[in-house]
Design a protein around this motif. Structure first.
Motif, PDB file in Angstrom:
ATOM      1  N   SER A 146       6.635   8.465  15.854  1.00 39.69           N
ATOM      2  CA  SER A 146       5.360   8.076  16.458  1.00 39.69           C
ATOM      3  C   SER A 146       4.308   9.153  16.239  1.00 39.69           C
ATOM      4  O   SER A 146       4.555  10.338  16.463  1.00 39.69           O
ATOM      5  CB  SER A 146       5.538   7.819  17.959  1.00 39.69           C
ATOM      6  OG  SER A 146       6.382   6.713  18.199  1.00 39.69           O
ATOM      7  N   LEU A 147       3.146   8.717  15.806  1.00 38.24           N
ATOM      8  CA  LEU A 147       1.992   9.605  15.683  1.00 38.24           C
ATOM      9  C   LEU A 147       1.049   9.428  16.870  1.00 38.24           C
ATOM     10  O   LEU A 147       0.565  10.407  17.439  1.00 38.24           O
ATOM     11  CB  LEU A 147       1.247   9.326  14.377  1.00 38.24           C
ATOM     12  CG  LEU A 147       2.023   9.604  13.085  1.00 38.24           C
ATOM     13  CD1 LEU A 147       1.187   9.206  11.876  1.00 38.24           C
ATOM     14  CD2 LEU A 147       2.427  11.063  12.991  1.00 38.24           C
ATOM     15  N   VAL A 148       0.773   8.170  17.229  1.00 37.86           N
ATOM     16  CA  VAL A 148      -0.078   7.855  18.380  1.00 37.86           C
ATOM     17  C   VAL A 148       0.686   6.839  19.228  1.00 37.86           C
ATOM     18  O   VAL A 148       0.626   5.637  18.974  1.00 37.86           O
ATOM     19  CB  VAL A 148      -1.446   7.293  17.954  1.00 37.86           C
ATOM     20  CG1 VAL A 148      -2.353   7.119  19.168  1.00 37.86           C
ATOM     21  CG2 VAL A 148      -2.108   8.200  16.922  1.00 37.86           C
ATOM     22  N   PRO A 149       1.430   7.287  20.248  1.00 43.28           N
ATOM     23  CA  PRO A 149       2.239   6.342  21.021  1.00 43.28           C
ATOM     24  C   PRO A 149       1.427   5.397  21.893  1.00 43.28           C
ATOM     25  O   PRO A 149       1.886   4.290  22.194  1.00 43.28           O
ATOM     26  CB  PRO A 149       3.121   7.268  21.873  1.00 43.28           C
ATOM     27  CG  PRO A 149       2.376   8.559  21.943  1.00 43.28           C
ATOM     28  CD  PRO A 149       1.637   8.688  20.648  1.00 43.28           C
ATOM     29  N   ASP A 150       0.241   5.808  22.322  1.00 47.25           N
ATOM     30  CA  ASP A 150      -0.592   4.957  23.179  1.00 47.25           C
ATOM     31  C   ASP A 150      -1.766   4.378  22.390  1.00 47.25           C
ATOM     32  O   ASP A 150      -2.905   4.386  22.844  1.00 47.25           O
ATOM     33  CB  ASP A 150      -1.101   5.754  24.382  1.00 47.25           C
ATOM     34  CG  ASP A 150      -1.929   6.967  23.978  1.00 47.25           C
ATOM     35  OD1 ASP A 150      -1.796   7.423  22.816  1.00 47.25           O
ATOM     36  OD2 ASP A 150      -2.710   7.456  24.800  1.00 47.25           O
ATOM     37  N   LEU A 151      -1.459   3.856  21.225  1.00 45.09           N
ATOM     38  CA  LEU A 151      -2.498   3.347  20.329  1.00 45.09           C
ATOM     39  C   LEU A 151      -3.205   2.152  20.955  1.00 45.09           C
ATOM     40  O   LEU A 151      -2.578   1.242  21.506  1.00 45.09           O
ATOM     41  CB  LEU A 151      -1.873   2.950  18.990  1.00 45.09           C
ATOM     42  CG  LEU A 151      -2.848   2.461  17.915  1.00 45.09           C
ATOM     43  CD1 LEU A 151      -3.751   3.602  17.458  1.00 45.09           C
ATOM     44  CD2 LEU A 151      -2.085   1.875  16.738  1.00 45.09           C
ATOM     45  N   LEU A 152      -4.512   2.156  20.856  1.00 46.32           N
ATOM     46  CA  LEU A 152      -5.323   1.033  21.313  1.00 46.32           C
ATOM     47  C   LEU A 152      -5.865   0.221  20.147  1.00 46.32           C
ATOM     48  O   LEU A 152      -5.894  -1.012  20.189  1.00 46.32           O
ATOM     49  CB  LEU A 152      -6.494   1.543  22.183  1.00 46.32           C
ATOM     50  CG  LEU A 152      -7.422   0.481  22.763  1.00 46.32           C
ATOM     51  CD1 LEU A 152      -6.664  -0.423  23.730  1.00 46.32           C
ATOM     52  CD2 LEU A 152      -8.610   1.135  23.466  1.00 46.32           C
ATOM     53  N   GLU A 153      -6.272   0.916  19.093  1.00 44.49           N
ATOM     54  CA  GLU A 153      -6.829   0.230  17.925  1.00 44.49           C
ATOM     55  C   GLU A 153      -6.686   1.137  16.712  1.00 44.49           C
ATOM     56  O   GLU A 153      -6.803   2.363  16.822  1.00 44.49           O
ATOM     57  CB  GLU A 153      -8.304  -0.113  18.150  1.00 44.49           C
ATOM     58  CG  GLU A 153      -8.965  -0.883  17.029  1.00 44.49           C
ATOM     59  CD  GLU A 153     -10.427  -1.178  17.299  1.00 44.49           C
ATOM     60  OE1 GLU A 153     -11.074  -1.815  16.451  1.00 44.49           O
ATOM     61  OE2 GLU A 153     -10.925  -0.772  18.369  1.00 44.49           O
ATOM     62  N   ALA A 154      -6.424   0.542  15.568  1.00 48.15           N
ATOM     63  CA  ALA A 154      -6.323   1.284  14.307  1.00 48.15           C
ATOM     64  C   ALA A 154      -6.906   0.432  13.191  1.00 48.15           C
ATOM     65  O   ALA A 154      -6.699  -0.789  13.148  1.00 48.15           O
ATOM     66  CB  ALA A 154      -4.879   1.648  13.992  1.00 48.15           C
ATOM     67  N   MET A 206      -3.526  -1.924   3.581  1.00 50.40           N
ATOM     68  CA  MET A 206      -3.859  -3.071   4.413  1.00 50.40           C
ATOM     69  C   MET A 206      -4.611  -2.580   5.640  1.00 50.40           C
ATOM     70  O   MET A 206      -4.696  -1.373   5.888  1.00 50.40           O
ATOM     71  CB  MET A 206      -2.580  -3.823   4.799  1.00 50.40           C
ATOM     72  CG  MET A 206      -1.875  -4.482   3.621  1.00 50.40           C
ATOM     73  SD  MET A 206      -0.394  -5.403   4.105  1.00 50.40           S
ATOM     74  CE  MET A 206       0.713  -4.044   4.496  1.00 50.40           C
ATOM     75  N   PRO A 207      -5.178  -3.478   6.448  1.00 50.28           N
ATOM     76  CA  PRO A 207      -5.956  -3.016   7.614  1.00 50.28           C
ATOM     77  C   PRO A 207      -5.151  -2.178   8.599  1.00 50.28           C
ATOM     78  O   PRO A 207      -5.711  -1.298   9.257  1.00 50.28           O
ATOM     79  CB  PRO A 207      -6.425  -4.329   8.257  1.00 50.28           C
ATOM     80  CG  PRO A 207      -6.432  -5.319   7.145  1.00 50.28           C
ATOM     81  CD  PRO A 207      -5.289  -4.940   6.263  1.00 50.28           C
ATOM     82  N   ASP A 208      -3.853  -2.437   8.725  1.00 55.27           N
ATOM     83  CA  ASP A 208      -3.045  -1.720   9.702  1.00 55.27           C
ATOM     84  C   ASP A 208      -1.808  -1.062   9.089  1.00 55.27           C
ATOM     85  O   ASP A 208      -0.879  -0.687   9.819  1.00 55.27           O
ATOM     86  CB  ASP A 208      -2.610  -2.657  10.827  1.00 55.27           C
ATOM     87  CG  ASP A 208      -1.845  -3.863  10.308  1.00 55.27           C
ATOM     88  OD1 ASP A 208      -1.739  -4.003   9.075  1.00 55.27           O
ATOM     89  OD2 ASP A 208      -1.367  -4.662  11.134  1.00 55.27           O
ATOM     90  N   ARG A 209      -1.818  -0.917   7.765  1.00 55.76           N
ATOM     91  CA  ARG A 209      -0.666  -0.299   7.124  1.00 55.76           C
ATOM     92  C   ARG A 209      -1.061   0.227   5.753  1.00 55.76           C
ATOM     93  O   ARG A 209      -1.865  -0.395   5.054  1.00 55.76           O
ATOM     94  CB  ARG A 209       0.476  -1.299   6.986  1.00 55.76           C
ATOM     95  CG  ARG A 209       1.776  -0.718   6.436  1.00 55.76           C
ATOM     96  CD  ARG A 209       2.854  -1.777   6.364  1.00 55.76           C
ATOM     97  NE  ARG A 209       4.145  -1.228   5.963  1.00 55.76           N
ATOM     98  CZ  ARG A 209       5.253  -1.957   5.815  1.00 55.76           C
ATOM     99  NH1 ARG A 209       5.214  -3.265   6.044  1.00 55.76           N
ATOM    100  NH2 ARG A 209       6.378  -1.370   5.469  1.00 55.76           N
ATOM    101  N   MET A 210      -0.483   1.365   5.369  1.00 54.26           N
ATOM    102  CA  MET A 210      -0.673   1.886   4.014  1.00 54.26           C
ATOM    103  C   MET A 210       0.599   2.605   3.586  1.00 54.26           C
ATOM    104  O   MET A 210       1.281   3.253   4.385  1.00 54.26           O
ATOM    105  CB  MET A 210      -1.889   2.819   3.936  1.00 54.26           C
ATOM    106  CG  MET A 210      -1.910   3.971   4.887  1.00 54.26           C
ATOM    107  SD  MET A 210      -3.436   4.932   4.701  1.00 54.26           S
ATOM    108  CE  MET A 210      -3.330   6.025   6.119  1.00 54.26           C
ATOM    109  N   GLN A 211       0.903   2.466   2.294  1.00 53.86           N
ATOM    110  CA  GLN A 211       2.091   3.065   1.707  1.00 53.86           C
ATOM    111  C   GLN A 211       1.691   3.812   0.445  1.00 53.86           C
ATOM    112  O   GLN A 211       0.959   3.284  -0.394  1.00 53.86           O
ATOM    113  CB  GLN A 211       3.130   1.989   1.376  1.00 53.86           C
ATOM    114  CG  GLN A 211       3.711   1.288   2.587  1.00 53.86           C
ATOM    115  CD  GLN A 211       4.670   0.179   2.203  1.00 53.86           C
ATOM    116  OE1 GLN A 211       4.276  -0.830   1.613  1.00 53.86           O
ATOM    117  NE2 GLN A 211       5.936   0.352   2.527  1.00 53.86           N
ATOM    118  N   PHE A 212       2.211   5.030   0.316  1.00 54.75           N
ATOM    119  CA  PHE A 212       1.920   5.862  -0.843  1.00 54.75           C
ATOM    120  C   PHE A 212       3.026   6.896  -0.971  1.00 54.75           C
ATOM    121  O   PHE A 212       3.832   7.097  -0.050  1.00 54.75           O
ATOM    122  CB  PHE A 212       0.550   6.538  -0.713  1.00 54.75           C
ATOM    123  CG  PHE A 212       0.412   7.386   0.518  1.00 54.75           C
ATOM    124  CD1 PHE A 212       0.719   8.744   0.496  1.00 54.75           C
ATOM    125  CD2 PHE A 212      -0.021   6.825   1.720  1.00 54.75           C
ATOM    126  CE1 PHE A 212       0.601   9.519   1.631  1.00 54.75           C
ATOM    127  CE2 PHE A 212      -0.134   7.605   2.866  1.00 54.75           C
ATOM    128  CZ  PHE A 212       0.166   8.947   2.816  1.00 54.75           C
TER     129      PHE A 212
END
Length: 239
Positions: A173-181, A115-121
């Motif tokens: 957390s990978l990017v705690p200060d995320l602005l856009e993904a 999905m635009p903001d999520r992926m599962q594998f």
């Protein structure tokens, strides 16, 4: 010849060199001035120069400290980017077409959700991250008190399903200060050619050929784009 009275003494005249060195008794006046010390104006001038030198030294020290701190922040941010980039690349590159759910609507085994903001594998989890073996990797944008963040969670997979743990670990957390993904996916079209990028992966029973990850953080701005090639085994399916 006239005799001088007894006990009379006349000082000898000063040498000519001494008279030339101190004309008019200037040496005596200079010595008197040296005994009196510095004047108030001289003291004020020296104090002002000392204050200016100290101010300049402190300003230089503050500027150097600020430069070092900015350099440390930039270095830590770059190191964080490299760590997250390497982690996502290794995890996606090691994805396996193992089913972890069943799509009840179509009856297809689910091997990849994009999905635009999520992926599962599913990929083998290294020992240093857990108990090893195939685990579901859930990379998603989550809402938090400080704003959105990119996080990953893991769950063990067996017999085409996810094994629920008694005490599941919270997402890391990978990017705690995320602005856009933004996640994009690409596969082979029906004509056998490379398809277009899409923000939703429809063929859940197959792995995409490529995954693109675009990130931006509040502290580091836009990150370098990442494109990862996923392994293709038997058309991305396990019979």
């Amino acid at each position: 010849m006239r005799r001088r009275p007894r006990g009379w003494w006349r000082p000898a005249p000063a040498p000519a060199m001494a008279r030339r060195a101190c004309p008019g008794g200037a040496c005596g006046r200079a010595g008197l001035r040296a005994q009196h010390g510095f004047t108030l104006i001289e003291i004020l001038l020296a104090t002002t120069l000392l204050a200016l030198g100290l101010a300049l030294g402190f300003a230089t020290l503050r500027a150097a400290t600020a430069t070092v701190e900015r350099g440390e922040v930039i270095a830590a941010r770059s190191e964080r980017m490299r760590a997250v980039d390497g982690f996502l690349r290794r995890r996606l590159a090691s994805a396996t077409p193992i089913a972890f759910a069943l799509d009840e609507d179509s009856g297809r085994m689910v091997r990849f959700i994009g999905m635009p903001d999520r992926m599962q594998f599913v990929a083998d989890l290294p020992d240093y991250l857990g108990r090893g073996g195939p685990h579901l990797h859930d990379v998603a944008v989550l809402d938090g008190e400080g704003g959105p963040r990119l996080a990953v969670s893991f769950a063990m997979v067996a017999s085409g399903g996810v094994i629920a743990e008694r005490e599941p670990r919270p997402p890391e957390s990978l990017v705690p200060d995320l602005l856009e993904a933004r996640f994009l996916y690409r596969g082979i079209g029906e004509d056998g050619l490379l398809g277009e990028w899409t923000d939703t992966w429809e063929q859940v029973d197959m792995l995409p050929l490529q995954v693109s990850v675009e990130l931006a953080s509040r502290g580091g701005g836009a990150w370098p784009p990442m494109v990862v090639m996923l392994p293709q085994r038997m058309g991305g399916m396990v019979p």
